[in-house]
Design a protein around this motif. Sequence first.
Motif, PDB file in Angstrom:
ATOM      1  N   THR A  69      19.047   4.600   1.570  1.00 30.00           N
ATOM      2  CA  THR A  69      20.288   4.812   0.777  1.00 30.00           C
ATOM      3  C   THR A  69      19.938   5.103  -0.781  1.00 30.00           C
ATOM      4  OG1 THR A  69      20.583   2.497   0.371  1.00 30.00           O
ATOM      5  CG2 THR A  69      21.482   3.373   2.344  1.00 30.00           C
ATOM      6  N   THR A  70      18.766   4.992  -1.187  1.00 31.05           N
ATOM      7  CA  THR A  70      18.688   5.447  -2.599  1.00 31.05           C
ATOM      8  C   THR A  70      18.754   6.661  -3.052  1.00 31.05           C
ATOM      9  OG1 THR A  70      16.053   5.825  -1.960  1.00 31.05           O
ATOM     10  CG2 THR A  70      16.843   3.312  -2.748  1.00 31.05           C
ATOM     11  N   LYS A  71      19.301   6.725  -4.127  1.00 31.43           N
ATOM     12  CA  LYS A  71      19.495   8.097  -4.811  1.00 31.43           C
ATOM     13  C   LYS A  71      18.794   8.105  -6.355  1.00 31.43           C
ATOM     14  CE  LYS A  71      23.402   9.573  -2.059  1.00 31.43           C
ATOM     15  NZ  LYS A  71      22.907   8.683  -0.953  1.00 31.43           N
ATOM     16  N   SER A  74      19.894   5.413  -8.896  1.00 30.91           N
ATOM     17  CA  SER A  74      20.721   4.232  -8.193  1.00 30.91           C
ATOM     18  C   SER A  74      20.406   2.797  -8.831  1.00 30.91           C
ATOM     19  CB  SER A  74      20.584   4.377  -6.878  1.00 30.91           C
ATOM     20  OG  SER A  74      19.358   3.923  -6.266  1.00 30.91           O
ATOM     21  N   ARG A  75      19.164   2.621  -9.163  1.00 27.52           N
ATOM     22  CA  ARG A  75      18.807   1.375  -9.551  1.00 27.52           C
ATOM     23  C   ARG A  75      19.233   0.927 -10.810  1.00 27.52           C
ATOM     24  NH1 ARG A  75      15.509  -2.113 -11.982  1.00 27.52           N
ATOM     25  NH2 ARG A  75      14.116  -3.749 -10.754  1.00 27.52           N
ATOM     26  N   LYS A  77      22.014   2.261 -12.314  1.00 27.66           N
ATOM     27  CA  LYS A  77      23.217   1.968 -11.943  1.00 27.66           C
ATOM     28  C   LYS A  77      23.455   0.567 -11.570  1.00 27.66           C
ATOM     29  CE  LYS A  77      24.522   6.806 -11.117  1.00 27.66           C
ATOM     30  NZ  LYS A  77      24.925   7.700 -10.127  1.00 27.66           N
TER      31      LYS A  77
END
Length: 110
Positions: A69-71, A74-75, A77
């Motif tokens: 699910t990582t984009k 994303s971390r 955010k």
Amino acid sequence: MKSIRTAFLLIITTAFFGVSAWWYISAEKPLGKIFDESEPDLPLSVKIDKERYKMLRAEQLGLWRGMDTTKQGSRGKAVKRMEDSEKNVAARRDEFDRPAAKTWKALGPA
């Protein structure tokens, strides 16, 4: 009596290790070869080309590691949201004059 007991224990111990060694030496692999020595990444039971197998394996490892699910970003955010949440909790605690957890001291041995 003591020598009979010692001899009996010696015979039992020798028999145990002898049977264990015989069983280990005479054991055969029940499935035969599991991997081909020239292609250790591919199990013999899988009928798939090597590149596709490696791609699917990397995808599965990624799922196990949580990369499904990582984009991009994303971390960062998530860290920003966590810091904002911590600031909000601290502000609410100050509004109600609740002491921070750092000032709490244990009373007694329990």
